[in-house]
Motif scaffolding. Structure first.
Motif, PDB file in Angstrom:
ATOM      1  N   ASP A  40       0.845  -1.184   0.000  1.00  0.00           N
ATOM      2  CA  ASP A  40       0.000   0.000   0.000  1.00  0.00           C
ATOM      3  C   ASP A  40       0.889   1.245   0.000  1.00  0.00           C
ATOM      4  O   ASP A  40       1.388   1.663   1.043  1.00  0.00           O
ATOM      5  N   GLY A  41       1.121   1.787  -1.178  1.00  0.00           N
ATOM      6  CA  GLY A  41       2.046   2.906  -1.301  1.00  0.00           C
ATOM      7  C   GLY A  41       1.655   4.102  -0.461  1.00  0.00           C
ATOM      8  O   GLY A  41       2.503   4.780   0.122  1.00  0.00           O
ATOM      9  N   THR A  42       0.346   4.371  -0.366  1.00  0.00           N
ATOM     10  CA  THR A  42      -0.122   5.506   0.417  1.00  0.00           C
ATOM     11  C   THR A  42       0.269   5.362   1.874  1.00  0.00           C
ATOM     12  O   THR A  42       0.766   6.295   2.505  1.00  0.00           O
ATOM     13  N   ASP A  43       0.055   4.153   2.408  1.00  0.00           N
ATOM     14  CA  ASP A  43       0.355   3.944   3.818  1.00  0.00           C
ATOM     15  C   ASP A  43       1.851   3.948   4.083  1.00  0.00           C
ATOM     16  O   ASP A  43       2.290   4.371   5.155  1.00  0.00           O
ATOM     17  N   ILE A  44       2.615   3.484   3.109  1.00  0.00           N
ATOM     18  CA  ILE A  44       4.071   3.536   3.285  1.00  0.00           C
ATOM     19  C   ILE A  44       4.507   4.989   3.417  1.00  0.00           C
ATOM     20  O   ILE A  44       5.256   5.353   4.330  1.00  0.00           O
ATOM     21  N   ALA A  45       3.983   5.819   2.527  1.00  0.00           N
ATOM     22  CA  ALA A  45       4.335   7.240   2.586  1.00  0.00           C
ATOM     23  C   ALA A  45       3.858   7.848   3.898  1.00  0.00           C
ATOM     24  O   ALA A  45       4.593   8.604   4.553  1.00  0.00           O
ATOM     25  N   ALA A  46       2.635   7.511   4.325  1.00  0.00           N
ATOM     26  CA  ALA A  46       2.097   8.082   5.554  1.00  0.00           C
ATOM     27  C   ALA A  46       2.954   7.672   6.746  1.00  0.00           C
ATOM     28  O   ALA A  46       3.316   8.502   7.581  1.00  0.00           O
ATOM     29  N   GLY A  47       3.288   6.371   6.807  1.00  0.00           N
ATOM     30  CA  GLY A  47       4.100   5.874   7.916  1.00  0.00           C
ATOM     31  C   GLY A  47       5.446   6.568   7.970  1.00  0.00           C
ATOM     32  O   GLY A  47       5.874   7.041   9.026  1.00  0.00           O
ATOM     33  N   LEU A  48       6.082   6.677   6.812  1.00  0.00           N
ATOM     34  CA  LEU A  48       7.399   7.328   6.760  1.00  0.00           C
ATOM     35  C   LEU A  48       7.289   8.795   7.168  1.00  0.00           C
ATOM     36  O   LEU A  48       8.136   9.312   7.898  1.00  0.00           O
ATOM     37  N   LEU A  49       6.239   9.458   6.708  1.00  0.00           N
ATOM     38  CA  LEU A  49       6.069  10.874   7.042  1.00  0.00           C
ATOM     39  C   LEU A  49       5.916  11.050   8.553  1.00  0.00           C
ATOM     40  O   LEU A  49       6.575  11.904   9.162  1.00  0.00           O
ATOM     41  N   PHE A  50       5.069  10.220   9.168  1.00  0.00           N
ATOM     42  CA  PHE A  50       4.873  10.318  10.617  1.00  0.00           C
ATOM     43  C   PHE A  50       6.182  10.050  11.354  1.00  0.00           C
ATOM     44  O   PHE A  50       6.524  10.738  12.320  1.00  0.00           O
ATOM     45  N   MET A  51       6.945   9.035  10.890  1.00  0.00           N
ATOM     46  CA  MET A  51       8.209   8.717  11.552  1.00  0.00           C
ATOM     47  C   MET A  51       9.194   9.879  11.421  1.00  0.00           C
ATOM     48  O   MET A  51       9.901  10.215  12.373  1.00  0.00           O
ATOM     49  N   ALA A  52       9.202  10.484  10.235  1.00  0.00           N
ATOM     50  CA  ALA A  52      10.127  11.603  10.022  1.00  0.00           C
ATOM     51  C   ALA A  52       9.770  12.768  10.928  1.00  0.00           C
ATOM     52  O   ALA A  52      10.643  13.380  11.556  1.00  0.00           O
ATOM     53  N   ILE A  53       8.462  13.071  11.019  1.00  0.00           N
ATOM     54  CA  ILE A  53       8.043  14.184  11.871  1.00  0.00           C
ATOM     55  C   ILE A  53       8.395  13.883  13.325  1.00  0.00           C
ATOM     56  O   ILE A  53       8.907  14.742  14.053  1.00  0.00           O
ATOM     57  N   ALA A  54       8.158  12.633  13.746  1.00  0.00           N
ATOM     58  CA  ALA A  54       8.464  12.237  15.120  1.00  0.00           C
ATOM     59  C   ALA A  54       9.954  12.413  15.393  1.00  0.00           C
ATOM     60  O   ALA A  54      10.349  12.968  16.430  1.00  0.00           O
ATOM     61  N   ALA A  55      10.778  11.972  14.438  1.00  0.00           N
ATOM     62  CA  ALA A  55      12.217  12.094  14.619  1.00  0.00           C
ATOM     63  C   ALA A  55      12.626  13.554  14.718  1.00  0.00           C
ATOM     64  O   ALA A  55      13.456  13.932  15.552  1.00  0.00           O
ATOM     65  N   PHE A  56      11.977  14.386  13.887  1.00  0.00           N
ATOM     66  CA  PHE A  56      12.307  15.806  13.914  1.00  0.00           C
ATOM     67  C   PHE A  56      11.988  16.406  15.282  1.00  0.00           C
ATOM     68  O   PHE A  56      12.797  17.125  15.873  1.00  0.00           O
ATOM     69  N   PHE A  57      10.797  16.114  15.792  1.00  0.00           N
ATOM     70  CA  PHE A  57      10.415  16.662  17.096  1.00  0.00           C
ATOM     71  C   PHE A  57      11.325  16.132  18.202  1.00  0.00           C
ATOM     72  O   PHE A  57      11.703  16.868  19.114  1.00  0.00           O
ATOM     73  N   ALA A  58      11.681  14.849  18.123  1.00  0.00           N
ATOM     74  CA  ALA A  58      12.542  14.281  19.145  1.00  0.00           C
ATOM     75  C   ALA A  58      13.908  14.965  19.122  1.00  0.00           C
ATOM     76  O   ALA A  58      14.461  15.334  20.160  1.00  0.00           O
ATOM     77  N   TRP A  59      14.414  15.195  17.892  1.00  0.00           N
ATOM     78  CA  TRP A  59      15.730  15.828  17.744  1.00  0.00           C
ATOM     79  C   TRP A  59      15.684  17.261  18.297  1.00  0.00           C
ATOM     80  O   TRP A  59      16.555  17.707  19.031  1.00  0.00           O
ATOM     81  N   GLN A  60      14.609  17.995  17.936  1.00  0.00           N
ATOM     82  CA  GLN A  60      14.465  19.370  18.420  1.00  0.00           C
ATOM     83  C   GLN A  60      14.299  19.408  19.936  1.00  0.00           C
ATOM     84  O   GLN A  60      14.643  20.382  20.586  1.00  0.00           O
ATOM     85  N   GLY A  61      13.702  18.317  20.481  1.00  0.00           N
ATOM     86  CA  GLY A  61      13.416  18.317  21.910  1.00  0.00           C
ATOM     87  C   GLY A  61      14.569  17.829  22.758  1.00  0.00           C
ATOM     88  O   GLY A  61      14.487  17.842  23.990  1.00  0.00           O
ATOM     89  N   LEU A  62      15.677  17.419  22.103  1.00  0.00           N
ATOM     90  CA  LEU A  62      16.800  16.866  22.863  1.00  0.00           C
ATOM     91  C   LEU A  62      17.354  17.861  23.869  1.00  0.00           C
ATOM     92  O   LEU A  62      17.742  17.499  24.969  1.00  0.00           O
ATOM     93  N   GLY A  63      17.374  19.126  23.480  1.00  0.00           N
ATOM     94  CA  GLY A  63      17.973  20.130  24.345  1.00  0.00           C
ATOM     95  C   GLY A  63      17.079  20.521  25.522  1.00  0.00           C
ATOM     96  O   GLY A  63      17.519  21.258  26.405  1.00  0.00           O
TER      97      GLY A  63
END
Lengths: 502, 154
Positions: free
Chosen positions: B7-30
């Motif tokens: 399911d290409g749509t869900d793959i993209a959705a999953g990756l997008l959510f993971m990327a956003i999560a990683a971004f917030f986690a990285w920003q929140g490290l400090g």
């Protein structure tokens, strides 16, 4: 009696010439934008919200409430005439309403929707007046733990009622919560996720997020393929239902009102659930269920009443607890906060004029809808024939002015573009925006209450399950989550939503 | 290309959510995490980032072995190209150019998002919208906008 005198005061506030006028403008504007295809109540309110900021708090909320009813009514009009529901709550209306229109009974369908909505609205308004004040006394007993659990339940409900994948809806809620974290931390003053930009120190602008995710994303979706719409304009000759049709209406309207009133109180989008539930019930009790899907009057009357009753009673959690039951109420909260009113149980005692004024104006707004819109249906139908490429530049101009007028902060306009793109991409990935917005509004409240509860309990997380009200609410949320993941229910849920898409 | 359904749509959705999560986690490290008793500003965001990452991973994982029943379809590229810059342009120029010219050009930009819009109707529409908005918002509601800004020689 208290209730009577309070209501009298409310009507006194709401029927001042200025407020009547704002109510009228709200209803008209709401219908005007709500009639535009594909734009539902949430997007309409998000776009028109800024217009109300210059007004007095009471007037602005009265006008917003008017916009809400108007937009909802406009949504049913497009659902019936061109089979394009603006929002999932009027999706059910489209099933039989559009079929009625194709059979040349568009006028009857529209009038049925309006009259059913008016009746349901009147009853539900009365219910709000009766039940909201005693509920606030209960709400005052709520501590941080209870608030936290209640909000968790609201978020879980919004997940359960979202279209499509439960997992994606959950992810959207969490994403919304995270976006709500942007800005200055209330306890320590530490800036969070602002990327060093002072302009985001107060958090992301709520209006900008709402306009982007709902308004702009919707415009982009509509621009995907521009085709001409089939408007059922012919044959809107007979508006008023005849005596026989009236008799057919009574049962569905009464049942719809009952279902809607009860379900509307539930946090998380009860109005949508109400219209689905009402449709299912009408189909069950009907003597000729085979008519449903082919233009059954009951299939319009029931869900429309349920939908409107639910829309009204969803004000109860907002006015008593300060917790939004759906994205529209989330917008209302945003508006109240901008007006300097803290939504919650104290509104009744501290601002009785506001509280009762809004309740009275709900009824007046509903009345105006019937009186104005039945004769104006011809005009709204004309509006449907205005080509989309003329409409959306106007909407874009309104959005830009509106968002800018909130804080005169250009960064809010950049945020609109950003969230418009994000909202569009997410909707392409079949993720519903409603849970995100609810999460965004509740995020800061949720965190604050969580932290406060933990401090009060001296770091003991069992406080959420040892306090009875909190434990009950959490159990309910857990039950809802388990239910939506159960294979059987999941199938049924998919069926219900598919039916509405058909 | 693998022949297994996915399911290409869900793959993209999953990756997008993971990327956003990683971004917030990285920003929140400090940010200070604090303890469960006294949560710091970083505590709740970190929990949420973790949750979002897991949800994204599950969506991604479940996308394999299932056909895409509703492909993404086409993107409104022209819409993105003209609709999104409109509010940005308004934000950049409303102070400098002033309300009237900024709104006029904003509407003109937005109107280009549709292939059906011809130049002349677009111009007329932008003029009408600008005049009406100025009357309603600036004169009627009294919003404190400068109608013509300092960038203009008038």
């Amino acid at each position: 009696m208290d209730l009577i005198s309070n209501l009298a005061m409310g009507f006194g506030v709401a029927s001042s010439l200025a407020n009547l006028m704002f109510c009228l403008i709200g209803v008209l504007l709401g219908t005007l934008i709500g009639v535009l295809p594909g734009i539902g109540a949430t997007a309409t309110i998000a776009m028109l919200l800024p217009i109300t900021f210059q007004l007095e708090p009471v007037s602005s909320l009265i006008m917003l409430a008017g916009i809400y009813y108007g937009a909802q009514y406009g949504g049913s009009t497009t659902a019936i005439l061109i089979n394009m529901p603006g929002e999932s709550s009027s999706a059910v209306t489209a099933i039989d309403g559009y079929q009625m229109a194709r059979k040349g009974r568009a006028g009857t369908a529209l009038a049925t929707a309006a009259l059913g909505s008016f009746f349901a609205g009147s009853v539900a308004t009365f219910l709000v007046a009766i039940f909201a004040p005693p509920l606030t006394t209960i709400a005052l007993k709520f501590g941080a733990a209870e608030y936290f659990s209640l909000m968790v339940m609201g978020l879980v409900m919004s997940v359960a009622l979202a279209h499509g994948s439960v997992l994606k809806a959950l992810a959207m809620v969490v994403l919304g919560l995270l976006l709500g974290m942007v800005g200055t931390d209330v306890y320590t003053g530490a800036p969070r996720f602002t990327m060093g930009m002072n302009q985001f120190a107060d958090g992301l602008n709520f209006v900008a997020v709402a306009v982007g995710v709902f308004g702009i994303a919707e415009i982009l979706r509509n621009l995907e393929d521009e085709h001409d719409r089939q408007v059922m304009t012919r044959n809107i000759t007979r508006l008023f239902p005849n005596r026989d049709e009236f008799r057919q209406m009574i049962g569905p309207v009464l049942r719809g009102t009952g279902i809607g009133s009860v379900l509307g109180i539930l946090p998380g989008g009860g109005a949508i659930l109400a219209s689905f539930a009402s449709y299912t019930i009408e189909k069950k009790v009907s003597k000729n269920p085979e008519e449903f899907g082919k233009g059954a009057l009951a299939g319009v009357a029931g869900p429309e009443s349920a939908n409107n009753a639910g829309a009204q009673t969803s004000f109860i959690p907002l006015l008593t607890l300060g917790i939004p039951a759906n994205p529209v109420m989330a917008l209302m909260i945003g508006a109240m906060i901008i007006q300097g009113i803290v939504p919650g149980p104290n509104v009744v005692s501290e601002q009785p004029q506001l509280f009762w004024g809004i309740i009275a104006s709900m009824w007046i707004g509903n009345l105006m809808l019937v009186v104005l819109n039945l004769p104006l249906i011809g005009l709204w139908v004309k509006l449907l024939t205005v080509p989309y490429y003329v409409l959306f530049p106007i909407i874009m101009a309104m959005c830009s002015i509106g968002v800018y007028s909130v804080n005169s902060n250009p960064y809010d306009l950049f945020a609109v573009a950003f969230f418009g793109l994000l909202g569009y991409v997410l909707s392409k990935l079949r993720c519903e925006p409603a849970p995100l917005l609810l999460g965004f509004v509740l995020g800061p409240l949720l965190e604050e209450n969580l932290r406060r509860a933990m401090i009060l309990s001296r770091g003991d997380p069992t406080t959420f399950v040892t306090r009875p009200i909190s434990a009950t609410l959490l159990l309910l949320s857990l039950a809802i989550l388990v239910l939506v993941f159960l294979p059987q229910i999941r199938k049924r849920r998919d069926e219900v939503f598919t039916e509405s898409d058909a | 290309m693998s022949t297994k359904p996915k399911d290409g749509t869900d793959i993209a959705a999953g990756l997008l959510f993971m990327a956003i999560a990683a971004f917030f986690a990285w920003q929140g490290l400090g940010l200070d995490m604090g303890t469960s008793l006294r949560m710091g500003p970083g505590y709740f965001p970190m929990v949420l980032s973790g949750l979002l990452f897991i949800l994204g991973a599950v969506i991604l994982f479940k996308a394999f072995g299932r056909p895409d029943d509703e492909p993404i379809g086409r993107f409104a590229w022209r819409g993105i190209l003209f609709i999104l810059p409109a509010p940005i342009f308004f934000g950049l120029t409303v102070r400098g150019l002033g309300f009237v010219p900024a709104l006029f050009i904003t509407t003109l930009i937005a109107s280009q998002a549709s292939m059906r819009m011809r130049p002349l109707p677009a111009l007329i529409l932008a003029i009408v919208v600008t005049i009406l908005s100025t009357l309603i918002f600036s004169y009627g509601l009294g919003l404190p906008f400068r109608r013509f800004g300092p960038w203009l020689p008038i």
